[in-house]
Design a protein around this motif. Structure first.
Motif, PDB file in Angstrom:
ATOM      1  N   SER A   1       8.715  35.062   6.617  1.00 38.77           N
ATOM      2  CA  SER A   1       9.649  34.002   6.274  1.00 38.77           C
ATOM      3  C   SER A   1      10.782  34.537   5.420  1.00 38.77           C
ATOM      4  CB  SER A   1       8.918  32.890   5.508  1.00 38.77           C
ATOM      5  OG  SER A   1       8.369  33.382   4.291  1.00 38.77           O
ATOM      6  N   VAL A   2      11.829  33.715   5.302  1.00 37.15           N
ATOM      7  CA  VAL A   2      12.940  33.985   4.400  1.00 37.15           C
ATOM      8  C   VAL A   2      13.092  32.787   3.476  1.00 37.15           C
ATOM      9  CG1 VAL A   2      14.087  35.447   6.089  1.00 37.15           C
ATOM     10  CG2 VAL A   2      14.720  33.031   5.932  1.00 37.15           C
ATOM     11  N   LEU A   3      13.659  33.054   2.304  1.00 39.38           N
ATOM     12  CA  LEU A   3      13.895  31.996   1.320  1.00 39.38           C
ATOM     13  C   LEU A   3      15.400  31.852   1.124  1.00 39.38           C
ATOM     14  CD1 LEU A   3      12.930  29.978  -0.851  1.00 39.38           C
ATOM     15  CD2 LEU A   3      12.915  31.884  -2.475  1.00 39.38           C
ATOM     16  N   ARG A   4      15.921  30.686   1.447  1.00 40.91           N
ATOM     17  CA  ARG A   4      17.350  30.434   1.300  1.00 40.91           C
ATOM     18  C   ARG A   4      17.631  29.791  -0.055  1.00 40.91           C
ATOM     19  NH1 ARG A   4      19.788  31.800   5.789  1.00 40.91           N
ATOM     20  NH2 ARG A   4      18.646  31.705   7.770  1.00 40.91           N
ATOM     21  N   VAL A   5      18.716  30.275  -0.684  1.00 46.83           N
ATOM     22  CA  VAL A   5      19.162  29.757  -1.975  1.00 46.83           C
ATOM     23  C   VAL A   5      20.585  29.239  -1.793  1.00 46.83           C
ATOM     24  CG1 VAL A   5      19.518  30.264  -4.418  1.00 46.83           C
ATOM     25  CG2 VAL A   5      17.792  31.544  -3.116  1.00 46.83           C
ATOM     26  N   ALA A   6      20.833  28.000  -2.208  1.00 46.80           N
ATOM     27  CA  ALA A   6      22.167  27.420  -2.126  1.00 46.80           C
ATOM     28  C   ALA A   6      22.401  26.584  -3.379  1.00 46.80           C
ATOM     29  CB  ALA A   6      22.314  26.561  -0.877  1.00 46.80           C
ATOM     30  N   SER A   7      23.433  26.964  -4.141  1.00 50.79           N
ATOM     31  CA  SER A   7      23.716  26.250  -5.386  1.00 50.79           C
ATOM     32  C   SER A   7      25.160  26.495  -5.792  1.00 50.79           C
ATOM     33  CB  SER A   7      22.777  26.723  -6.502  1.00 50.79           C
ATOM     34  OG  SER A   7      23.114  26.119  -7.737  1.00 50.79           O
ATOM     35  N   GLY A   8      25.859  25.444  -6.159  1.00 48.20           N
ATOM     36  CA  GLY A   8      27.210  25.570  -6.668  1.00 48.20           C
ATOM     37  C   GLY A   8      28.165  26.269  -5.730  1.00 48.20           C
ATOM     38  N   GLY A   9      27.971  26.094  -4.434  1.00 51.57           N
ATOM     39  CA  GLY A   9      28.842  26.727  -3.459  1.00 51.57           C
ATOM     40  C   GLY A   9      28.512  28.177  -3.179  1.00 51.57           C
ATOM     41  N   GLU A  10      27.486  28.717  -3.815  1.00 51.08           N
ATOM     42  CA  GLU A  10      27.055  30.101  -3.592  1.00 51.08           C
ATOM     43  C   GLU A  10      25.747  30.113  -2.816  1.00 51.08           C
ATOM     44  OE1 GLU A  10      29.082  31.842  -7.697  1.00 51.08           O
ATOM     45  OE2 GLU A  10      26.945  32.146  -7.312  1.00 51.08           O
ATOM     46  N   ARG A  11      25.569  31.182  -2.030  1.00 54.48           N
ATOM     47  CA  ARG A  11      24.399  31.248  -1.157  1.00 54.48           C
ATOM     48  C   ARG A  11      23.777  32.648  -1.167  1.00 54.48           C
ATOM     49  NH1 ARG A  11      24.007  27.222   2.841  1.00 54.48           N
ATOM     50  NH2 ARG A  11      25.707  25.695   2.798  1.00 54.48           N
TER      51      ARG A  11
ATOM     52  N   GLU B   1      28.111  32.611   6.887  1.00 56.04           N
ATOM     53  CA  GLU B   1      28.109  31.646   5.788  1.00 56.04           C
ATOM     54  C   GLU B   1      28.266  32.295   4.421  1.00 56.04           C
ATOM     55  OE1 GLU B   1      24.920  28.857   6.023  1.00 56.04           O
ATOM     56  OE2 GLU B   1      25.339  28.346   8.127  1.00 56.04           O
ATOM     57  N   GLY B   2      28.459  33.605   4.388  1.00 58.07           N
ATOM     58  CA  GLY B   2      28.660  34.287   3.118  1.00 58.07           C
ATOM     59  C   GLY B   2      27.430  34.324   2.241  1.00 58.07           C
ATOM     60  N   GLU B   3      26.254  34.464   2.860  1.00 58.40           N
ATOM     61  CA  GLU B   3      25.013  34.556   2.091  1.00 58.40           C
ATOM     62  C   GLU B   3      24.791  35.995   1.622  1.00 58.40           C
ATOM     63  OE1 GLU B   3      21.930  31.315   3.906  1.00 58.40           O
ATOM     64  OE2 GLU B   3      22.324  33.069   5.133  1.00 58.40           O
ATOM     65  N   LEU B   4      24.494  36.166   0.362  1.00 55.11           N
ATOM     66  CA  LEU B   4      24.051  37.457  -0.150  1.00 55.11           C
ATOM     67  C   LEU B   4      22.658  37.725   0.404  1.00 55.11           C
ATOM     68  CD1 LEU B   4      24.867  39.704  -2.245  1.00 55.11           C
ATOM     69  CD2 LEU B   4      23.460  38.440  -3.889  1.00 55.11           C
TER      70      LEU B   4
END
Length: 286
Positions: free
Chosen positions: A204-214, A258-261
Motif C-alpha cells: 500500500s501507499v499512504l497519501r498526505v494532503a494538507s494546506g495545498g501540499e501533497r 499532482e505535485g506529490e512528494l
C-alpha cells in the motif's frame, strides 16, 4: 531540523519526521532491480546501492502516526543474515524525536515484510508484546492472509515469513490492536491509505494532503531512484513483478501530475524524491 538521524519537515499542517535506524550500502543496483537495462545505470554496475532502514513519524490532526517499524531486535531471520538477530535502537531514536511508545496512536505497516513490521512488538519476559500499546495497527488484509497461518505463512516458500508473522504480527492480533483494511482506508482528513499491490498482495501507499501540499509514502514500490525512469522494472523482492510495475507507474504518474512528494521506504540521502514528466517519460526532479 536534523538531530541524531532524525529529519523533520512539514507537508501543510502535517509534521513528518524521518527516523533512520541505519543507512548503508546493500547490494548492486542490478541485483536489486534485475530487469533494469544496464545502460540505465552508467556507473559501476558492481557498486552497492545505498539503502536506509527507517520509520516515518507523522503528526496529523492531533495524533501520532508511525509508518513502518523496521526489523526489530533479536528476531530469527535465517534467510537474511543482515536482519538475523539484529540489535538496533529504534525506540531510543524515536524517544530522541519526542515519541514515546504509549503516545503513538496509529501504526501503519505498508506491507508485512520483516523489515517493515519488526518493531511492532518487543520482548517482554520472553514473550512478544506490542511495543505501542495504545495504537491501532493498520494491516493490509491481503498481506495478513497471504503471510498468515491460513495460507501457510506465504505458502511456506520462505521460513522467515512464518517467523515474521508469529513474532511481529500475531501478537498484535492477540492484543486486539489490529485493524485489517482493503482497497482504501482513511485515517484522518489529511491521511489516506490506498492499495498498490504487486510487491506483496497487500502492498500500500499512504497519501498526505494538507494546506495545498501533497506527498505519498510509497513503501517498497520503489527500491532505487532508477525505477522512476523505468517503472516497468521491479525489484528482486517483488512477489508479482508485473502487478508491481503497474502499481508503480500509476502512483508515480499521479505524483508527477499532482505535485506529490514521493517518500519511499528505503531511499538513502534525503529519503524523498520529486517526480516529473518529460514528454512520455518520468524523471527524477531536481
Amino acid at each position: 531540523m536534523t538531530e541524531d538521524n532524525v529529519q523533520t519537515f512539514m507537508i501543510g499542517d502535517v509534521e513528518v519526521a524521518r527516523v533512520v535506524e541505519w543507512e548503508r550500502p546493500y547490494v548492486p543496483v542490478l541485483t536489486l532491480v534485475p530487469d533494469l537495462p544496464p545502460e540505465a545505470w552508467p556507473d559501476d554496475h558492481g557498486t552497492p546501492a545505498v539503502v536506509a532502514l527507517q520509520t516515518w513519524v507523522l503528526r496529523s490532526a492531533g495524533r501520532t502516526v508511525l509508518v513502518d517499524t523496521g526489523v526489530g531486535n533479536g528476531r530469527e531471520r535465517p534467510g537474511n543474515p543482515l536482519f538475523h538477530m539484529s540489535q538496533g535502537d529504534l525506540p531510543g531514536r524515536l524517544a530522541r524525536a519526542g515519541v514515546r511508545p504509549e503516545e503513538v496512536d496509529v501504526v501503519v505497516n505498508t506491507h508485512l515484510h520483516g523489515d517493515h513490521v519488526g518493531w511492532n512488538t518487543h520482548d517482554v519476559d520472553g514473550s512478544w508484546q506490542p511495543l505501542f500499546p495504545n495504537a491501532r495497527y493498520l494491516l493490509p488484509a491481503a498481506d495478513d492472509f497471504h503471510f498468515g497461518p491460513e495460507n501457510h505463512y506465504g505458502g511456506g516458500v520462505r521460513p522467515d515469513d512464518r517467523l515474521t508473522y508469529e513474532d511481529s504480527v500475531a501478537p498484535v492480533h492477540r492484543a486486539g490492536l489490529a485493524t485489517l483494511w482493503d482497497g482504501t482506508h482513511r485515517i484522518d482528513e489529511h491521511l489516506a491509505l490506498e492499495s498498490a499491490p504487486g510487491h506483496t498482495p497487500g502492498s500500500s501507499v499512504l497519501r498526505v494532503a494538507s494546506g495545498g501540499e501533497r506527498a505519498v509514502l510509497v513503501g517498497d514500490l520503489l527500491h532505487s531512484p532508477v525505477q522512476i525512469a523505468h517503472p516497468e522494472c521491479s525489484s528482486c523482492f517483488c512477489l508479482d513483478p508485473r502487478q508491481a510495475a503497474r502499481s508503480r507507474r500509476r502512483v508515480l504518474e499521479r505524483a508527477a501530475d499532482e505535485g506529490e512528494l514521493v517518500i519511499p521506504a528505503h531511499f538513502g540521502g534525503t529519503g524523498v524524491a520529486e517526480v516529473r514528466r518529460v514528454g512520455d517519460t518520468l524523471t527524477l526532479g531536481k
